[in-house]
Scaffold this motif. Structure first.
Motif, PDB file in Angstrom:
ATOM      1  N   TYR A  16       0.832  -1.204   0.000  1.00  0.00           N
ATOM      2  CA  TYR A  16       0.000   0.000   0.000  1.00  0.00           C
ATOM      3  C   TYR A  16       0.869   1.257   0.000  1.00  0.00           C
ATOM      4  N   ASP A  17       1.954   1.233   0.832  1.00  0.00           N
ATOM      5  CA  ASP A  17       2.828   2.408   0.913  1.00  0.00           C
ATOM      6  C   ASP A  17       3.614   2.598  -0.376  1.00  0.00           C
ATOM      7  N   LYS A  18       4.022   1.506  -1.034  1.00  0.00           N
ATOM      8  CA  LYS A  18       4.871   1.605  -2.232  1.00  0.00           C
ATOM      9  C   LYS A  18       4.088   1.822  -3.515  1.00  0.00           C
ATOM     10  N   ASP A  19       2.962   1.098  -3.667  1.00  0.00           N
ATOM     11  CA  ASP A  19       2.254   1.118  -4.952  1.00  0.00           C
ATOM     12  C   ASP A  19       0.749   0.955  -4.690  1.00  0.00           C
ATOM     13  N   LYS A  20       0.080   2.090  -4.547  1.00  0.00           N
ATOM     14  CA  LYS A  20      -1.351   2.038  -4.218  1.00  0.00           C
ATOM     15  C   LYS A  20      -2.165   1.422  -5.340  1.00  0.00           C
ATOM     16  N   GLU A  21      -1.777   1.645  -6.601  1.00  0.00           N
ATOM     17  CA  GLU A  21      -2.527   1.044  -7.715  1.00  0.00           C
ATOM     18  C   GLU A  21      -2.407  -0.474  -7.700  1.00  0.00           C
ATOM     19  N   ARG A  22      -1.203  -0.947  -7.424  1.00  0.00           N
ATOM     20  CA  ARG A  22      -1.004  -2.404  -7.344  1.00  0.00           C
ATOM     21  C   ARG A  22      -1.778  -2.980  -6.163  1.00  0.00           C
ATOM     22  N   PHE A  23      -1.830  -2.211  -5.042  1.00  0.00           N
ATOM     23  CA  PHE A  23      -2.598  -2.631  -3.885  1.00  0.00           C
ATOM     24  C   PHE A  23      -4.093  -2.757  -4.246  1.00  0.00           C
ATOM     25  N   LYS A  24      -4.591  -1.733  -4.979  1.00  0.00           N
ATOM     26  CA  LYS A  24      -6.010  -1.762  -5.366  1.00  0.00           C
ATOM     27  C   LYS A  24      -6.291  -2.932  -6.298  1.00  0.00           C
ATOM     28  N   GLU A  25      -5.342  -3.228  -7.175  1.00  0.00           N
ATOM     29  CA  GLU A  25      -5.534  -4.369  -8.076  1.00  0.00           C
ATOM     30  C   GLU A  25      -5.605  -5.671  -7.284  1.00  0.00           C
ATOM     31  N   LYS A  26      -4.719  -5.821  -6.319  1.00  0.00           N
ATOM     32  CA  LYS A  26      -4.733  -7.020  -5.496  1.00  0.00           C
ATOM     33  C   LYS A  26      -5.993  -7.078  -4.636  1.00  0.00           C
ATOM     34  N   PHE A  27      -6.404  -5.923  -4.125  1.00  0.00           N
ATOM     35  CA  PHE A  27      -7.612  -5.895  -3.318  1.00  0.00           C
ATOM     36  C   PHE A  27      -8.842  -6.232  -4.169  1.00  0.00           C
ATOM     37  N   GLY A  28      -8.790  -5.839  -5.436  1.00  0.00           N
ATOM     38  CA  GLY A  28      -9.871  -6.193  -6.354  1.00  0.00           C
ATOM     39  C   GLY A  28      -9.999  -7.700  -6.500  1.00  0.00           C
ATOM     40  N   GLN A  29      -8.855  -8.396  -6.550  1.00  0.00           N
ATOM     41  CA  GLN A  29      -8.897  -9.861  -6.618  1.00  0.00           C
ATOM     42  C   GLN A  29      -9.499 -10.432  -5.334  1.00  0.00           C
ATOM     43  N   TYR A  30      -9.155  -9.808  -4.234  1.00  0.00           N
ATOM     44  CA  TYR A  30      -9.719 -10.239  -2.956  1.00  0.00           C
ATOM     45  C   TYR A  30     -11.241 -10.014  -2.941  1.00  0.00           C
ATOM     46  N   LEU A  31     -11.656  -8.830  -3.451  1.00  0.00           N
ATOM     47  CA  LEU A  31     -13.082  -8.530  -3.528  1.00  0.00           C
ATOM     48  C   LEU A  31     -13.816  -9.574  -4.357  1.00  0.00           C
ATOM     49  N   ASP A  32     -13.227  -9.931  -5.488  1.00  0.00           N
ATOM     50  CA  ASP A  32     -13.861 -10.910  -6.369  1.00  0.00           C
ATOM     51  C   ASP A  32     -14.050 -12.241  -5.643  1.00  0.00           C
ATOM     52  N   SER A  33     -13.044 -12.656  -4.904  1.00  0.00           N
ATOM     53  CA  SER A  33     -13.148 -13.931  -4.188  1.00  0.00           C
ATOM     54  C   SER A  33     -14.209 -13.861  -3.097  1.00  0.00           C
ATOM     55  N   GLN A  34     -14.345 -12.698  -2.448  1.00  0.00           N
ATOM     56  CA  GLN A  34     -15.316 -12.538  -1.380  1.00  0.00           C
ATOM     57  C   GLN A  34     -16.749 -12.450  -1.925  1.00  0.00           C
ATOM     58  N   VAL A  35     -16.914 -11.626  -2.961  1.00  0.00           N
ATOM     59  CA  VAL A  35     -18.255 -11.416  -3.519  1.00  0.00           C
ATOM     60  C   VAL A  35     -18.787 -12.697  -4.146  1.00  0.00           C
ATOM     61  N   GLU A  36     -17.938 -13.391  -4.913  1.00  0.00           N
ATOM     62  CA  GLU A  36     -18.400 -14.598  -5.607  1.00  0.00           C
ATOM     63  C   GLU A  36     -18.315 -15.854  -4.741  1.00  0.00           C
ATOM     64  N   GLY A  37     -17.409 -15.851  -3.782  1.00  0.00           N
ATOM     65  CA  GLY A  37     -17.211 -17.062  -2.977  1.00  0.00           C
ATOM     66  C   GLY A  37     -18.089 -17.134  -1.747  1.00  0.00           C
ATOM     67  N   ASP A  38     -18.507 -15.988  -1.230  1.00  0.00           N
ATOM     68  CA  ASP A  38     -19.354 -15.960  -0.031  1.00  0.00           C
ATOM     69  C   ASP A  38     -20.583 -15.124  -0.337  1.00  0.00           C
ATOM     70  N   ARG A  39     -21.560 -15.733  -1.022  1.00  0.00           N
ATOM     71  CA  ARG A  39     -22.716 -14.975  -1.495  1.00  0.00           C
ATOM     72  C   ARG A  39     -23.616 -14.539  -0.331  1.00  0.00           C
ATOM     73  N   GLU A  40     -23.729 -15.382   0.681  1.00  0.00           N
ATOM     74  CA  GLU A  40     -24.545 -14.985   1.823  1.00  0.00           C
ATOM     75  C   GLU A  40     -23.912 -13.814   2.561  1.00  0.00           C
ATOM     76  N   GLY A  41     -22.575 -13.851   2.704  1.00  0.00           N
ATOM     77  CA  GLY A  41     -21.880 -12.741   3.340  1.00  0.00           C
ATOM     78  C   GLY A  41     -22.036 -11.461   2.537  1.00  0.00           C
ATOM     79  N   TYR A  42     -21.966 -11.585   1.208  1.00  0.00           N
ATOM     80  CA  TYR A  42     -22.136 -10.414   0.349  1.00  0.00           C
ATOM     81  C   TYR A  42     -23.553  -9.854   0.489  1.00  0.00           C
ATOM     82  N   LEU A  43     -24.556 -10.733   0.540  1.00  0.00           N
ATOM     83  CA  LEU A  43     -25.945 -10.297   0.715  1.00  0.00           C
ATOM     84  C   LEU A  43     -26.095  -9.502   2.009  1.00  0.00           C
ATOM     85  N   LYS A  44     -25.503  -9.973   3.076  1.00  0.00           N
ATOM     86  CA  LYS A  44     -25.620  -9.265   4.350  1.00  0.00           C
ATOM     87  C   LYS A  44     -24.966  -7.889   4.281  1.00  0.00           C
ATOM     88  N   ARG A  45     -23.858  -7.793   3.541  1.00  0.00           N
ATOM     89  CA  ARG A  45     -23.196  -6.484   3.393  1.00  0.00           C
ATOM     90  C   ARG A  45     -24.062  -5.513   2.597  1.00  0.00           C
TER      91      ARG A  45
END
Length: 981
Positions: free
Chosen positions: A394-423
């Motif tokens: 995050y401190d070195k490359d915020k764009e790269r951090f956002k890209e990696k976080f996007g992959q994390y988001l994808d895994s959370q949104v698609e992998g835990d649909r009930e959790g996503y619904l609650k959010r």
């Protein structure tokens, strides 16, 4: 288990394995594990959860008891291979062998052992098997020793394959629960019952011809078809909402739901003042908080019979009842369970996806969240990762951090649909300050287990979100079964009941609505065509408005038409309209009468006999089975099982008696075994009863307690439906119905059939012809019935069966003085209907000089005119007044004929100060809140003077008189004492 073909393939596979390893199957346990278990589970569809083994009985231990949902169904006694020996030369086919005969002599000990376990515990079928030989027998045969009857025997595995369909019908779970074994054993034990008998109708289908129609009649058919299409709402989606038939219950439900909605919204804490000022003021000034802020969610059941308009009520509530400020603060996620597959294992995944889709569409501009929206949903994770595991990135490359976080988001949104619904729900409540409303519609058709899964899942969402409204529109039967579960009691809920609306009121409102729309529509002009009727009357049809009046004459002015049609369709409005179209376009109602009515604004001349004739015949010259109508051939017997032609009526008579003498939904239903036992006592076979029940269940004359299961089974409970009630009434009281059934019912007595046909074709006066045909048909019915029933049981529960025969015998009392009264009862006779009854004023409009009252036991409103008040020496009535009066019937229905006294319980009348908190000016009513009190009261605008009604406003303060409503559950404004400045 799947289909018969799949099961047969599995059986072949199992038998192949057995033959290859037969030398290894030595003990009884070997036979159980390697053969019997596999047949039962892999081939016949019994799950291992259905198995109960080594159960103790008074005289030993049974090997298997097979169950369905904890209900024991079938007992199996297992032996090691070689113990069971069937003495028959031909062992590769199924055999029907007497249990006490020589062929089963060496198996008699095992058969007796299985029977000794089965009979005391009520198992109807027992099985003795070593996995190779299968002996299946009935443990109880009414009036006879079971040992003197035949068993169904498969002497070898080759016999199982050779006659696998019969093996499957006997022992598969699917077929056993349907009790198919009864038909198979009846065929063997009572050969007189199962046969292929020739049935002959006096008028066969090919003898029944279409009635001749003129060119104008066909054109009018098209006009009425167009008009009825409009009545269904197909061309105007607002029609259903605008024409919803209100009741006292629906008004209370409307108001209470709105209060709950605003209360829960009021508990969603505003963030900086970004909640709409108008909404805040509305909540602050008008709505008391009914639930604590710590848990402001609610679960609501909208309860009503099929046809009560639960879905329409909710459509209207969200589109018309809720005020715009509140409506804008609600996010409705509507789930229609009819779109579900019904699979219990995927139910939660399915509803999760539907809720996500609905919430995304209602919440996000593009029907899906943007990147920034997702960052908001997972903001906590974003911060934790930026300060924790990915802090260096995050401190070195915020764009790269956002890209990696996007992959994390994808895994959370698609992998835990009930959790996503609650959010998403949290986003709706916490960030957007809106109220999520989860509406689960059409859940009645599914099993109790499926309903409970959906219910518990929505409760988990409600508790998670805290501020949430969950709504279930359900039938009264579903609500009853829900209330009996432990799960239901865990969660708080409220229920509102919507009664089935009168079809007459449905017709009235929809016709009035369309007449208004047609009058307003300047573009509704059709090409003019000239016609000449047989009387030389020239007309032109330039719109449909005139024909609305024709329908009003037939279906609104005569309450018996809408009542009969409504019951025949089980109050399904769409089918009611189709059946009504059949009546109005029937050749029985002369086209000249319709034209004259249209031209001269005169009522169509009709009566109940003519209406019934049109209903029965439609476009034909006699009743025709299969003519896409709602009339069931009630006297028709089955071509394979010997039955009484009165069996259907006898069953309906019993269920009707149960219905009349029961209070709860549960009590109105009778379980299958009780039905069988009731008729067994008077000589009717089990298979005949089950065949009749299956036919009537399919025709909706009876209905199951569990609407998700429409097949006969040991756990099934049945009740008479509206359609069954009207068929019972028509078949036993209506001469037109009985005459048409006499002409068209296929019967076993060919000689009687030919005699009825000859009488029909004879050149004799019509009244004499009808009398002769009714007499011959009734003689046949009674004679046939005597061969199947013997009412020798002197018990009160059989009185209804004796009454049925007495009613049928009245068809010999010709002519019938009044077919309407004979069919529907004394209250349909013109003149005094009831004397000295209490009618409660729903509303009375003094300026218009009339009003309507309600009388317990009569489903339609009772009209009262100002002249009846003048005769009694009073000028007006107040809403909620009790009137001691006489009721009479006129050409257009029941009205108050004479007032004896006005009953006012002064002790219950209160003079109070109040404030108008909700007003529905287009519906003509509103609600007030009493000063210094949490109570509210309903009012009609008719309580205000006519010149003051357009000045009624929200927040207006009033001095009024109130009184409890007739049920004592709420209050109603009786009189306006003054309007406070």
């Amino acid at each position: 288990m799947g289909t018969l073909d799949v099961a047969e393939e599995k059986a072949f596979e199992i038998i192949t394995d057995i033959k290859e390893n037969l030398n290894e199957i030595i003990s009884e346990e070997d036979a159980k594990i390697k053969i019997i278990n596999r047949f039962l589970n892999e081939c016949l569809g019994w799950s291992y959860q259905d198995f109960r083994t080594e159960r103790k009985h008074d005289n030993g231990y049974s090997d298997y008891i097979l169950s369905d949902n904890e209900t024991p169904l079938l007992l199996i006694e297992a032996k090691r291979i070689g113990i069971i020996d069937v003495a028959t030369a031909e062992k590769d086919k199924v055999k029907y062998l007497k249990i006490s005969g020589s062929s089963l002599k060496k198996a008699s000990q095992g058969i007796h052992q299985a029977a000794s376990y089965s009979t005391p515990n009520g198992f109807p079928i027992a099985v003795l098997t070593d996995g190779i030989t299968w002996i299946i027998f009935k443990t109880f045969v009414p009036g006879e020793n079971y040992q003197l009857k035949e068993a169904i025997v498969f002497p070898s595995l080759e016999a199982v394959l050779s006659d696998f369909s019969e093996f499957y019908d006997l022992l598969s779970k699917q077929q056993f629960c349907k009790k198919i074994y009864n038909s198979l054993f009846d065929q063997i034990h009572n050969k007189r019952l199962l046969l292929s008998q020739d049935l002959k109708a006096p008028l066969e289908k090919e003898d029944i011809q279409l009635s001749h129609k003129s060119e104008i009649a066909f054109d009018l058919d098209r006009v009425f078809s167009s008009f009825f299409s409009r009545l269904t709402g197909d061309e105007d989606e607002n029609l259903l909402i605008e024409c919803f038939v209100e009741t006292r219950e629906s008004r209370i439900a409307d108001f209470s739901l709105e209060k709950m909605t605003t209360s829960i919204l009021g508990n969603i804490t505003p963030s900086e003042k970004n909640v709409d000022i108008e909404l805040t003021n509305l909540i602050k000034s008008n709505v008391e908080v009914e639930v604590s802020p710590s848990e402001s969610g609610q679960t609501i059941f909208i309860v009503g019979p099929t046809g009560a308009g639960k879905t329409t009520f909710l459509d209207r509530f969200f589109k018309k009842t809720l005020t715009n400020p509140i409506r804008k603060r609600c996010v409705l996620a509507r789930v229609n369970c009819l779109d579900a597959t019904g699979r219990e294992d995927t139910a939660l995944e399915w509803i999760t996806e539907r809720l996500i889709s609905e919430l995304e569409k209602a919440t996000y501009p593009d029907a899906s969240p943007s990147w920034d929206d997702l960052l908001g949903l997972y903001h906590g994770e974003y911060l934790r990762r930026s300060k924790g595991v990915d802090a260096q990135l995050y401190d070195k490359d915020k764009e790269r951090f956002k890209e990696k976080f996007g992959q994390y988001l994808d895994s959370q949104v698609e992998g835990d649909r009930e959790g996503y619904l609650k959010r998403v729900l949290d986003d709706v409540v916490k960030n957007r300050k809106m109220l999520p409303i989860i509406l689960v519609d059409n859940i009645d058709e599914f099993s109790a287990e499926y309903k409970q899964k959906i219910f518990q899942f929505t409760q988990a969402l409600r508790r998670h979100t805290n501020h949430c409204l969950v709504i279930f529109p359900v039938t009264d039967k579903s609500a009853w079964s829900f209330s009996k579960t432990d799960l239901f009691g865990i969660y708080k809920s409220r229920s509102f009941f919507l009664p089935t609306p009168s079809p007459r009121e449905v017709f009235r409102k929809r016709i009035d609505f369309l007449k208004q729309k047609l009058a307003e529509d300047k573009f509704q002009k059709k090409e003019k065509k000239g016609y000449f009727s047989s009387k030389g009357i020239k007309i032109s049809i330039d719109n449909l408005d005139g024909f609305a009046q024709v329908l009003e004459n037939v279906f609104v002015d005569h309450d018996y038409t809408s009542k009969t049609i409504g019951e025949l369709t089980n109050y399904n409005i769409r089918r009611t309209l189709l059946l009504s179209q059949r009546v109005i376009t029937s050749s029985v109602i002369k086209i000249e009468d319709l034209i004259k009515s249209y031209l001269n604004d005169e009522p169509v001349t009709t009566n109940f006999t003519k209406f019934m004739d049109a209903l029965m015949k439609g476009d034909y010259d006699a009743y025709k089975q299969g003519d896409n109508h709602e009339i069931y051939p009630i006297f028709q017997v089955d071509s394979e099982i010997r039955q009484s032609p009165l069996l259907n009526l006898r069953i309906l008579t019993l269920l009707s008696s149960i219905h009349k003498n029961s209070r709860s939904v549960d009590e109105k239903h009778l379980d299958l075994q009780s039905l069988i036992d009731y008729f067994d006592a008077i000589g009717c076979s089990e298979s005949a009863v089950e065949k009749a029940l299956a036919s009537m269940l399919e025709a909706n004359l009876i209905e199951p307690y569990d609407v998700s299961n429409r097949e006969l089974s040991v756990k099934q409970k049945l009740a008479i439906s509206y359609r069954g009630m009207v068929h019972l009434r028509l078949a036993s009281h209506n001469s037109v119905f009985f005459y048409q059934m006499a002409l068209t019912t296929a019967i076993v007595d060919e000689d009687t059939s030919l005699k009825i046909n000859s009488a029909y074709k004879a050149q004799t006066p019509f009244p004499q012809k009808v009398e002769a045909i009714r007499s011959m048909f009734l003689d046949y019915l009674i004679a046939e019935d005597h061969q199947h029933f013997s009412i020798g049981v002197e018990l009160p529960q059989y009185n209804c069966q004796i009454e049925l025969i007495n009613n049928l015998n009245k068809f010999l009392q010709s002519p019938v003085d009044n077919d309407l009264v004979a069919t529907l009862g004394e209250e349909y006779k013109e003149g005094i209907v009831k004397s000295g009854v209490i009618a409660v004023v729903d509303y009375y409009d003094a300026s218009k000089g009339f009003g309507f009252t309600e009388v317990e036991g009569i489903d339609s409103r009772i009209f009262i005119h100002a002249e009846k008040l003048q005769e009694h020496g009073i000028k007006s009535l107040s809403d909620g007044d009790g009137i001691l009066c006489d009721l009479a019937r006129g050409p257009k229905g029941i009205f108050i004929q004479k007032i004896h006294d006005i009953e006012i319980d002064s002790a219950k009348v209160e003079s109070v100060k109040c404030q108008i908190i909700r007003l529905f000016p287009e519906r003509g009513y509103g609600f007030v809140k009493l000063d210094g009190n949490a109570r509210t009261a309903f009012f009609h605008v008719s309580v205000f003077p006519e010149d003051k009604r357009d000045q009624i406003q929200l927040n207006q303060k009033l001095d009024v008189e109130i009184t409890p409503d007739k049920k004592g559950t709420s209050f109603q404004v009786k009189k306006i004492l003054s309007v406070v400045a």
